[in-house]
Scaffold this motif. Structure first.
Motif, PDB file in Angstrom:
ATOM      1  N   LEU A  66       4.181   2.309 -10.220  1.00 21.96           N
ATOM      2  CA  LEU A  66       3.854   1.972  -8.832  1.00 21.96           C
ATOM      3  C   LEU A  66       2.420   1.492  -8.645  1.00 21.96           C
ATOM      4  O   LEU A  66       2.141   0.700  -7.741  1.00 21.96           O
ATOM      5  CB  LEU A  66       4.092   3.193  -7.937  1.00 21.96           C
ATOM      6  CG  LEU A  66       5.547   3.635  -7.756  1.00 21.96           C
ATOM      7  CD1 LEU A  66       5.598   4.992  -7.057  1.00 21.96           C
ATOM      8  CD2 LEU A  66       6.323   2.602  -6.941  1.00 21.96           C
ATOM      9  N   VAL A  67       1.496   1.968  -9.466  1.00 24.74           N
ATOM     10  CA  VAL A  67       0.086   1.674  -9.244  1.00 24.74           C
ATOM     11  C   VAL A  67      -0.188   0.181  -9.428  1.00 24.74           C
ATOM     12  O   VAL A  67       0.483  -0.517 -10.194  1.00 24.74           O
ATOM     13  CB  VAL A  67      -0.790   2.520 -10.201  1.00 24.74           C
ATOM     14  CG1 VAL A  67      -0.697   2.020 -11.640  1.00 24.74           C
ATOM     15  CG2 VAL A  67      -2.235   2.577  -9.726  1.00 24.74           C
ATOM     16  N   ALA A  68      -1.190  -0.294  -8.724  1.00 20.49           N
ATOM     17  CA  ALA A  68      -1.585  -1.700  -8.805  1.00 20.49           C
ATOM     18  C   ALA A  68      -2.217  -2.027 -10.160  1.00 20.49           C
ATOM     19  O   ALA A  68      -2.662  -1.133 -10.896  1.00 20.49           O
ATOM     20  CB  ALA A  68      -2.585  -2.019  -7.698  1.00 20.49           C
ATOM     21  N   PHE A  69      -2.243  -3.293 -10.493  1.00 22.38           N
ATOM     22  CA  PHE A  69      -2.985  -3.749 -11.668  1.00 22.38           C
ATOM     23  C   PHE A  69      -4.446  -3.303 -11.525  1.00 22.38           C
ATOM     24  O   PHE A  69      -5.034  -3.410 -10.443  1.00 22.38           O
ATOM     25  CB  PHE A  69      -2.902  -5.266 -11.799  1.00 22.38           C
ATOM     26  CG  PHE A  69      -1.665  -5.748 -12.512  1.00 22.38           C
ATOM     27  CD1 PHE A  69      -1.767  -6.475 -13.692  1.00 22.38           C
ATOM     28  CD2 PHE A  69      -0.398  -5.451 -12.025  1.00 22.38           C
ATOM     29  CE1 PHE A  69      -0.636  -6.918 -14.365  1.00 22.38           C
ATOM     30  CE2 PHE A  69       0.739  -5.878 -12.685  1.00 22.38           C
ATOM     31  CZ  PHE A  69       0.629  -6.609 -13.862  1.00 22.38           C
ATOM     32  N   THR A  70      -5.032  -2.846 -12.614  1.00 21.25           N
ATOM     33  CA  THR A  70      -6.397  -2.301 -12.709  1.00 21.25           C
ATOM     34  C   THR A  70      -6.592  -1.083 -11.807  1.00 21.25           C
ATOM     35  O   THR A  70      -7.718  -0.752 -11.433  1.00 21.25           O
ATOM     36  CB  THR A  70      -7.490  -3.360 -12.428  1.00 21.25           C
ATOM     37  OG1 THR A  70      -7.422  -3.772 -11.058  1.00 21.25           O
ATOM     38  CG2 THR A  70      -7.340  -4.566 -13.350  1.00 21.25           C
ATOM     39  N   GLY A  71      -5.505  -0.396 -11.480  1.00 20.21           N
ATOM     40  CA  GLY A  71      -5.596   0.802 -10.654  1.00 20.21           C
ATOM     41  C   GLY A  71      -5.891   2.051 -11.468  1.00 20.21           C
ATOM     42  O   GLY A  71      -6.083   2.005 -12.698  1.00 20.21           O
ATOM     43  N   ARG A  72      -5.934   3.195 -10.771  1.00 25.75           N
ATOM     44  CA  ARG A  72      -6.213   4.483 -11.401  1.00 25.75           C
ATOM     45  C   ARG A  72      -5.041   5.419 -11.153  1.00 25.75           C
ATOM     46  O   ARG A  72      -4.570   5.544 -10.009  1.00 25.75           O
ATOM     47  CB  ARG A  72      -7.479   5.115 -10.818  1.00 25.75           C
ATOM     48  CG  ARG A  72      -8.769   4.514 -11.329  1.00 25.75           C
ATOM     49  CD  ARG A  72      -9.347   3.489 -10.397  1.00 25.75           C
ATOM     50  NE  ARG A  72      -9.843   4.039  -9.145  1.00 25.75           N
ATOM     51  CZ  ARG A  72     -10.067   3.299  -8.042  1.00 25.75           C
ATOM     52  NH1 ARG A  72      -9.817   1.979  -8.042  1.00 25.75           N
ATOM     53  NH2 ARG A  72     -10.534   3.850  -6.941  1.00 25.75           N
ATOM     54  N   VAL A  73      -4.592   6.071 -12.213  1.00 26.57           N
ATOM     55  CA  VAL A  73      -3.543   7.088 -12.127  1.00 26.57           C
ATOM     56  C   VAL A  73      -4.169   8.433 -12.474  1.00 26.57           C
ATOM     57  O   VAL A  73      -4.833   8.560 -13.514  1.00 26.57           O
ATOM     58  CB  VAL A  73      -2.387   6.786 -13.095  1.00 26.57           C
ATOM     59  CG1 VAL A  73      -1.384   7.953 -13.119  1.00 26.57           C
ATOM     60  CG2 VAL A  73      -1.679   5.503 -12.692  1.00 26.57           C
TER      61      VAL A  73
ATOM     62  N   PRO B 106      -0.553   0.587  -4.779  1.00 32.51           N
ATOM     63  CA  PRO B 106      -1.741   1.372  -4.410  1.00 32.51           C
ATOM     64  C   PRO B 106      -2.823   1.291  -5.482  1.00 32.51           C
ATOM     65  O   PRO B 106      -2.538   1.134  -6.671  1.00 32.51           O
ATOM     66  CB  PRO B 106      -1.191   2.802  -4.296  1.00 32.51           C
ATOM     67  CG  PRO B 106       0.046   2.801  -5.119  1.00 32.51           C
ATOM     68  CD  PRO B 106       0.618   1.422  -5.050  1.00 32.51           C
ATOM     69  N   ASP B 107      -4.059   1.406  -5.037  1.00 28.09           N
ATOM     70  CA  ASP B 107      -5.185   1.391  -5.970  1.00 28.09           C
ATOM     71  C   ASP B 107      -5.254   2.682  -6.782  1.00 28.09           C
ATOM     72  O   ASP B 107      -5.686   2.677  -7.940  1.00 28.09           O
ATOM     73  CB  ASP B 107      -6.498   1.206  -5.205  1.00 28.09           C
ATOM     74  CG  ASP B 107      -6.497  -0.066  -4.385  1.00 28.09           C
ATOM     75  OD1 ASP B 107      -6.510  -1.145  -4.990  1.00 28.09           O
ATOM     76  OD2 ASP B 107      -6.462   0.034  -3.136  1.00 28.09           O
TER      77      ASP B 107
ATOM     78  N   GLY C 219     -13.643   3.396   0.181  1.00 31.41           N
ATOM     79  CA  GLY C 219     -13.180   3.032   1.517  1.00 31.41           C
ATOM     80  C   GLY C 219     -12.151   1.931   1.573  1.00 31.41           C
ATOM     81  O   GLY C 219     -11.387   1.843   2.529  1.00 31.41           O
ATOM     82  N   SER C 220     -12.094   1.067   0.567  1.00 35.19           N
ATOM     83  CA  SER C 220     -11.126  -0.028   0.580  1.00 35.19           C
ATOM     84  C   SER C 220      -9.819   0.329  -0.118  1.00 35.19           C
ATOM     85  O   SER C 220      -8.894  -0.485  -0.166  1.00 35.19           O
ATOM     86  CB  SER C 220     -11.728  -1.259  -0.106  1.00 35.19           C
ATOM     87  OG  SER C 220     -12.053  -0.961  -1.461  1.00 35.19           O
ATOM     88  N   ASP C 221      -9.710   1.547  -0.655  1.00 34.97           N
ATOM     89  CA  ASP C 221      -8.571   1.908  -1.492  1.00 34.97           C
ATOM     90  C   ASP C 221      -7.348   2.323  -0.689  1.00 34.97           C
ATOM     91  O   ASP C 221      -7.453   2.981   0.362  1.00 34.97           O
ATOM     92  CB  ASP C 221      -8.938   3.069  -2.417  1.00 34.97           C
ATOM     93  CG  ASP C 221      -9.835   2.644  -3.566  1.00 34.97           C
ATOM     94  OD1 ASP C 221      -9.786   1.463  -3.945  1.00 34.97           O
ATOM     95  OD2 ASP C 221     -10.578   3.503  -4.081  1.00 34.97           O
ATOM     96  N   THR C 222      -6.187   1.960  -1.208  1.00 37.15           N
ATOM     97  CA  THR C 222      -4.928   2.562  -0.776  1.00 37.15           C
ATOM     98  C   THR C 222      -4.562   3.620  -1.803  1.00 37.15           C
ATOM     99  O   THR C 222      -4.691   3.407  -3.011  1.00 37.15           O
ATOM    100  CB  THR C 222      -3.809   1.521  -0.672  1.00 37.15           C
ATOM    101  OG1 THR C 222      -3.632   0.879  -1.945  1.00 37.15           O
ATOM    102  CG2 THR C 222      -4.142   0.483   0.384  1.00 37.15           C
TER     103      THR C 222
END
Length: 349
Positions: free
Chosen positions: A258-265, A239-240, A170-173
């Motif tokens: 583009l993804v944020a640090f510690t994000g998921r691709v 984005p997360d 729910g908190s993810d972009t």
């Protein structure tokens, strides 16, 4: 149960690259653990087009294409258990994948990613026939969905599975690169999973409008604006989750950039060429980089739930509806102008 129907049926057969024709096939019978389906409508996707054009390395000829299916139960095998004995006439779709039960994926319970998967219409004959016999375990009953909606279930599940692989909360972009059917499915799934913000990127204004209707908060036209600049306007550090649903070296790299640090691709598109990276970003950002293949039973259930809400822009995705006899010509036209078509539906019976 005995069906009073002819022993032969019509089928669309790809005899060779660039050649599709209507032929006759022997009517299948339901094996002990199978259900015989009367095919109502089949959706054609990019893999079917590539099979027609001779660009699908997994296809051998002759081949009957088609794996996006709307059908109804016509007959039931003698050994099908009670939970699979749906009433004759029940509207169904199905999971078109097979699994061996023995490979590492299957042993982990991830049958959709079986090492030896054979997809209907690709490695084995598909559904562009009047009848098809399938294992009862592959059926999904979807009362209340139209034939067109049933045909859209499978392609949307691929995007839903990509979103599930991204573990969206729910908190993810969420940023989705590409707004074809799979990308639209990922957008709808991100919204369904409660993402705080969903962004869509494409070079087609019409697809971006569909992305908005599917649930995107922001639509970014990559041909008219600086994507990175716009993304960082809408996010704090990126984005997360980034879901890549295009399949080019440029978008594969962009996802990581583009993804944020510690994000998921999540990669669901196939790049047609080798991709080179600055792998520093993998480590520096401590990224989770995930592949996404096919879909699970849970993904199918989620898509059916969303389609029942009637919020997805299904009608706008469909470019044309043709009869089975018209399908060879429609594929020829599509091959000449692939960008002009989003989705072709074939009315079989």
């Amino acid at each position: 149960m005995t069906l009073s129907i002819n022993s032969w049926m019509r089928a669309l057969i790809l005899d060779a690259p660039g050649h599709a024709a209507i032929g006759k096939k022997e009517l299948p019978a339901a094996g002990p653990l199978e259900v015989l389906l009367r095919v109502r409508m089949v959706g054609l996707c990019g893999s079917d087009l590539n099979s027609y054009r001779g660009r699908n390395p997994l296809v051998t000829y002759p081949r009957i294409p088609g794996h996006e299916i709307s059908a109804e139960v016509a007959d039931i095998g003698s050994a099908v258990p009670e939970e699979g004995r749906y009433a004759v006439g029940s509207p169904v779709t199905l999971s078109p994948y097979s699994s061996c039960g023995q490979c590492p994926s299957c042993r982990r319970g991830r049958f959709h990613a079986c090492q030896f998967n054979q997809t209907l219409g690709v490695q084995r004959d598909g559904a562009l026939t009047e009848f098809i016999a399938v294992p009862w375990t592959k059926l999904l009953v979807a009362d209340g969905l139209s034939a067109r909606e049933l045909c859209l279930v499978e392609p949307l599940t691929v995007g839903f599975h990509a979103a599930a692989r991204g573990r969206i909360e729910g908190s993810d972009t969420v940023l989705v690169l590409g707004c074809g059917t799979v990308g639209l499915g990922a957008i709808a799934a991100a919204r369904h999973m409660g993402a705080a913000c969903v962004m869509a990127v494409d070079v087609d204004a019409r697809k971006l409008e569909l992305a908005r209707r599917a649930g995107a908060d922001f639509a970014i036209h990559a041909g008219e604006t600086d994507v990175a600049g716009r993304v960082h306007e809408f996010t704090r550090g990126g984005p997360d989750v980034v879901i890549e649903a295009i399949g080019t070296p440029e978008t594969f790299r962009s996802a990581v950039e583009l993804v944020a640090f510690t994000g998921r691709v999540v990669y669901v598109g196939y790049a047609k060429e080798h991709v080179t990276y600055d792998t520093r970003l993998f480590v520096q950002k401590e990224l989770d980089i995930l592949g996404s293949r096919n879909a699970t039973a849970a993904d199918f259930a989620a898509v059916i739930e969303v389609l029942r809400k009637r919020t997805f822009p299904l009608e706008e995705i469909v470019s044309k509806v043709v009869g089975l006899e018209e399908a060879p010509g429609a594929m020829e036209d599509w091959a000449r102008e692939p960008a002009s078509v989003s989705k072709i539906l074939v009315e079989v019976s």
